[in-house]
Design a protein around this motif. Structure first.
Motif, PDB file in Angstrom:
ATOM      1  N   LEU A   1       0.918  -1.207  -0.027  1.00 44.48           N
ATOM      2  CA  LEU A   1       0.002   0.123   0.033  1.00 44.48           C
ATOM      3  C   LEU A   1       0.894   1.160   0.041  1.00 44.48           C
ATOM      4  O   LEU A   1       1.871   1.237   0.613  1.00 44.48           O
ATOM      5  N   TYR A   2       0.357   2.073  -0.810  1.00 44.29           N
ATOM      6  CA  TYR A   2       1.072   3.323  -1.039  1.00 44.29           C
ATOM      7  C   TYR A   2       0.096   4.724  -0.687  1.00 44.29           C
ATOM      8  O   TYR A   2      -0.814   4.620  -0.615  1.00 44.29           O
ATOM      9  N   VAL A   3       1.004   5.977  -0.171  1.00 45.53           N
ATOM     10  CA  VAL A   3       0.290   6.991  -0.406  1.00 45.53           C
ATOM     11  C   VAL A   3       0.858   8.040  -1.389  1.00 45.53           C
ATOM     12  O   VAL A   3       2.017   8.059  -1.795  1.00 45.53           O
ATOM     13  N   ARG A   4      -0.084   8.678  -1.691  1.00 42.86           N
ATOM     14  CA  ARG A   4       0.191   9.956  -2.606  1.00 42.86           C
ATOM     15  C   ARG A   4      -0.264  11.258  -1.986  1.00 42.86           C
ATOM     16  O   ARG A   4      -1.619  11.075  -1.401  1.00 42.86           O
ATOM     17  N   PHE A   5       0.096  12.249  -2.230  1.00 44.03           N
ATOM     18  CA  PHE A   5      -0.412  13.620  -1.817  1.00 44.03           C
ATOM     19  C   PHE A   5      -0.505  14.198  -3.320  1.00 44.03           C
ATOM     20  O   PHE A   5       0.335  14.560  -3.825  1.00 44.03           O
ATOM     21  N   SER A   6      -1.937  14.656  -3.666  1.00 42.34           N
ATOM     22  CA  SER A   6      -2.227  15.136  -4.785  1.00 42.34           C
ATOM     23  C   SER A   6      -3.749  15.634  -4.746  1.00 42.34           C
ATOM     24  O   SER A   6      -4.345  15.424  -3.821  1.00 42.34           O
ATOM     25  N   ALA A   7      -4.143  16.097  -5.976  1.00 39.91           N
ATOM     26  CA  ALA A   7      -5.497  16.682  -5.998  1.00 39.91           C
ATOM     27  C   ALA A   7      -6.555  15.482  -6.193  1.00 39.91           C
ATOM     28  O   ALA A   7      -7.697  15.527  -6.341  1.00 39.91           O
ATOM     29  N   GLY A   8      -5.972  14.134  -6.038  1.00 42.06           N
ATOM     30  CA  GLY A   8      -6.729  12.956  -6.173  1.00 42.06           C
ATOM     31  C   GLY A   8      -6.662  12.152  -7.256  1.00 42.06           C
ATOM     32  O   GLY A   8      -5.997  12.617  -8.339  1.00 42.06           O
ATOM     33  N   PRO A   9      -7.209  10.913  -7.282  1.00 39.09           N
ATOM     34  CA  PRO A   9      -7.214  10.084  -8.590  1.00 39.09           C
ATOM     35  C   PRO A   9      -7.566  10.806  -9.941  1.00 39.09           C
ATOM     36  O   PRO A   9      -6.965  10.427 -10.819  1.00 39.09           O
ATOM     37  N   VAL A  10      -8.559  11.076  -9.792  1.00 39.10           N
ATOM     38  CA  VAL A  10      -9.233  11.530 -11.228  1.00 39.10           C
ATOM     39  C   VAL A  10      -8.230  12.910 -11.708  1.00 39.10           C
ATOM     40  O   VAL A  10      -7.896  12.913 -13.086  1.00 39.10           O
ATOM     41  N   ALA A  11      -7.803  13.739 -10.782  1.00 42.31           N
ATOM     42  CA  ALA A  11      -7.118  14.549 -11.469  1.00 42.31           C
ATOM     43  C   ALA A  11      -5.409  14.173 -11.807  1.00 42.31           C
ATOM     44  O   ALA A  11      -5.030  14.666 -13.071  1.00 42.31           O
ATOM     45  N   ASP A  12      -5.105  13.106 -11.115  1.00 43.83           N
ATOM     46  CA  ASP A  12      -3.889  12.705 -11.521  1.00 43.83           C
ATOM     47  C   ASP A  12      -4.236  11.629 -12.848  1.00 43.83           C
ATOM     48  O   ASP A  12      -3.084  11.713 -13.642  1.00 43.83           O
ATOM     49  N   ALA A  13      -5.031  11.157 -13.152  1.00 35.56           N
ATOM     50  CA  ALA A  13      -5.303  10.272 -14.543  1.00 35.56           C
ATOM     51  C   ALA A  13      -5.260  11.489 -15.668  1.00 35.56           C
ATOM     52  O   ALA A  13      -5.062  10.994 -16.725  1.00 35.56           O
ATOM     53  N   ALA A  14      -5.712  12.574 -15.476  1.00 34.18           N
ATOM     54  CA  ALA A  14      -5.876  13.627 -16.541  1.00 34.18           C
ATOM     55  C   ALA A  14      -4.570  14.463 -16.774  1.00 34.18           C
ATOM     56  O   ALA A  14      -4.684  15.482 -17.423  1.00 34.18           O
ATOM     57  N   THR A  15      -3.344  13.935 -16.046  1.00 39.43           N
ATOM     58  CA  THR A  15      -2.371  14.855 -16.216  1.00 39.43           C
ATOM     59  C   THR A  15      -1.048  13.675 -16.422  1.00 39.43           C
ATOM     60  O   THR A  15      -1.233  12.558 -16.119  1.00 39.43           O
ATOM     61  N   VAL A  16       0.041  14.282 -16.682  1.00 37.28           N
ATOM     62  CA  VAL A  16       1.297  13.534 -17.048  1.00 37.28           C
ATOM     63  C   VAL A  16       2.197  13.816 -15.715  1.00 37.28           C
ATOM     64  O   VAL A  16       2.251  15.138 -15.430  1.00 37.28           O
ATOM     65  N   SER A  17       2.896  12.813 -15.220  1.00 42.09           N
ATOM     66  CA  SER A  17       3.709  13.147 -14.057  1.00 42.09           C
ATOM     67  C   SER A  17       5.046  13.495 -14.592  1.00 42.09           C
ATOM     68  O   SER A  17       5.428  13.058 -15.435  1.00 42.09           O
ATOM     69  N   ARG A  18       5.574  14.609 -13.935  1.00 42.59           N
ATOM     70  CA  ARG A  18       6.960  15.280 -14.253  1.00 42.59           C
ATOM     71  C   ARG A  18       7.709  15.392 -13.079  1.00 42.59           C
ATOM     72  O   ARG A  18       7.331  15.601 -12.005  1.00 42.59           O
ATOM     73  N   ASP A  19       8.981  15.210 -13.271  1.00 47.19           N
ATOM     74  CA  ASP A  19      10.003  15.800 -12.242  1.00 47.19           C
ATOM     75  C   ASP A  19       9.936  17.180 -12.146  1.00 47.19           C
ATOM     76  O   ASP A  19      10.333  17.842 -13.307  1.00 47.19           O
ATOM     77  N   HIS A  20       9.616  17.836 -11.174  1.00 43.21           N
ATOM     78  CA  HIS A  20       9.454  19.329 -11.295  1.00 43.21           C
ATOM     79  C   HIS A  20      10.920  19.954 -11.559  1.00 43.21           C
ATOM     80  O   HIS A  20      10.878  21.103 -11.965  1.00 43.21           O
ATOM     81  N   GLU A  21      12.013  19.429 -10.900  1.00 45.02           N
ATOM     82  CA  GLU A  21      13.436  19.977 -11.179  1.00 45.02           C
ATOM     83  C   GLU A  21      14.129  19.930 -12.527  1.00 45.02           C
ATOM     84  O   GLU A  21      14.508  21.033 -13.144  1.00 45.02           O
ATOM     85  N   SER A  22      13.695  18.682 -13.108  1.00 44.09           N
ATOM     86  CA  SER A  22      14.440  18.432 -14.424  1.00 44.09           C
ATOM     87  C   SER A  22      13.469  18.669 -15.611  1.00 44.09           C
ATOM     88  O   SER A  22      13.811  18.917 -16.778  1.00 44.09           O
ATOM     89  N   GLY A  23      12.239  18.619 -15.213  1.00 41.89           N
ATOM     90  CA  GLY A  23      11.321  18.676 -16.360  1.00 41.89           C
ATOM     91  C   GLY A  23      10.799  17.314 -17.302  1.00 41.89           C
ATOM     92  O   GLY A  23      10.206  17.171 -18.007  1.00 41.89           O
ATOM     93  N   CYS A  24      11.651  16.000 -16.680  1.00 40.38           N
ATOM     94  CA  CYS A  24      11.735  14.832 -17.217  1.00 40.38           C
ATOM     95  C   CYS A  24      10.236  14.393 -16.933  1.00 40.38           C
ATOM     96  O   CYS A  24       9.704  14.214 -15.902  1.00 40.38           O
ATOM     97  N   LEU A  25       9.713  13.523 -18.029  1.00 32.09           N
ATOM     98  CA  LEU A  25       8.346  12.879 -17.779  1.00 32.09           C
ATOM     99  C   LEU A  25       8.623  11.534 -16.999  1.00 32.09           C
ATOM    100  O   LEU A  25       9.735  10.833 -16.938  1.00 32.09           O
ATOM    101  N   LEU A  26       7.737  11.210 -16.131  1.00 32.48           N
ATOM    102  CA  LEU A  26       7.866  10.103 -15.166  1.00 32.48           C
ATOM    103  C   LEU A  26       7.113   9.221 -15.636  1.00 32.48           C
ATOM    104  O   LEU A  26       6.069   9.283 -16.036  1.00 32.48           O
ATOM    105  N   PRO A  27       7.268   7.674 -15.520  1.00 35.09           N
ATOM    106  CA  PRO A  27       6.616   6.657 -16.036  1.00 35.09           C
ATOM    107  C   PRO A  27       5.576   6.254 -15.278  1.00 35.09           C
ATOM    108  O   PRO A  27       4.954   5.050 -15.362  1.00 35.09           O
ATOM    109  N   GLY A  28       5.505   7.044 -14.141  1.00 29.81           N
ATOM    110  CA  GLY A  28       4.203   6.712 -13.182  1.00 29.81           C
ATOM    111  C   GLY A  28       3.767   7.679 -12.153  1.00 29.81           C
ATOM    112  O   GLY A  28       4.538   8.826 -12.196  1.00 29.81           O
ATOM    113  N   LEU A  29       2.959   7.401 -11.323  1.00 31.52           N
ATOM    114  CA  LEU A  29       2.671   8.210 -10.392  1.00 31.52           C
ATOM    115  C   LEU A  29       3.516   8.288  -9.079  1.00 31.52           C
ATOM    116  O   LEU A  29       4.010   7.273  -8.626  1.00 31.52           O
ATOM    117  N   SER A  30       4.201   9.298  -8.491  1.00 34.76           N
ATOM    118  CA  SER A  30       5.233   9.192  -7.448  1.00 34.76           C
ATOM    119  C   SER A  30       4.487   8.980  -6.130  1.00 34.76           C
ATOM    120  O   SER A  30       3.601   9.661  -5.738  1.00 34.76           O
TER     121      SER A  30
END
Length: 143
Positions: free
Chosen positions: A29-58
């Motif tokens: 089981l994991y925890v995520r701090f975000s606007a929630g699963p619906v908001a996360d499904a509608a966006t692409v995860s990025r590393d904020h410092e490098s701008g690199c796309l991430l292959p999943g949710l942090s």
């Protein structure tokens, strides 16, 4: 999502004890701090410092590592408090499962194929802070 971070169709956990019960029933089981699963499904995860796309949710693990020899609630307090800085009026903690697709820049798991398991009340983070300050030596570096 409601103002308190409640998600429809999943339990809303209101104490570290309730989070502990869930961890013993669902693993990993994991925890995520975000606007929630619906908001996360509608966006692409990025590393904020490098701008690199991430292959999943942090995410961060709520299931303790095998070497953890303390109470489960202590692990949960540490995990929730260590990442509480990610909480904001728009971001709240929620529990999920999924498959690890890689690691982020802070070595955090990146999940794909996620399933929302529960929302976690913001007050649980406050409870985690209190427990953390009581049972850990914050800032100890092992020297």
């Amino acid at each position: 999502m409601t103002e308190s971070g409640m998600l429809p169709g999943v339990p809303h956990l209101r104490s570290i004890g309730e989070v502990a019960e869930l961890v013993t029933a669902v693993s990993p089981l994991y925890v995520r701090f975000s606007a929630g699963p619906v908001a996360d499904a509608a966006t692409v995860s990025r590393d904020h410092e490098s701008g690199c796309l991430l292959p999943g949710l942090s995410v961060n693990p709520l299931t303790p590592e095998p070497w953890w020899d303390r109470q489960l609630e202590h692990w949960l307090a540490r995990q929730l408090w260590q990442y509480a800085h990610l909480q904001s009026p728009e971001r709240y903690p929620w529990a999920l499962t999924g498959e690890i697709a890689g690691r982020g820049p802070d070595c955090e798991p990146l999940l794909v194929g996620t399933t929302t398991v529960a929302s976690i009340d913001r007050s649980v983070v406050d409870e985690a802070a209190t427990m953390y300050s009581r049972v850990f030596r914050a800032g100890a570096d092992g020297r």
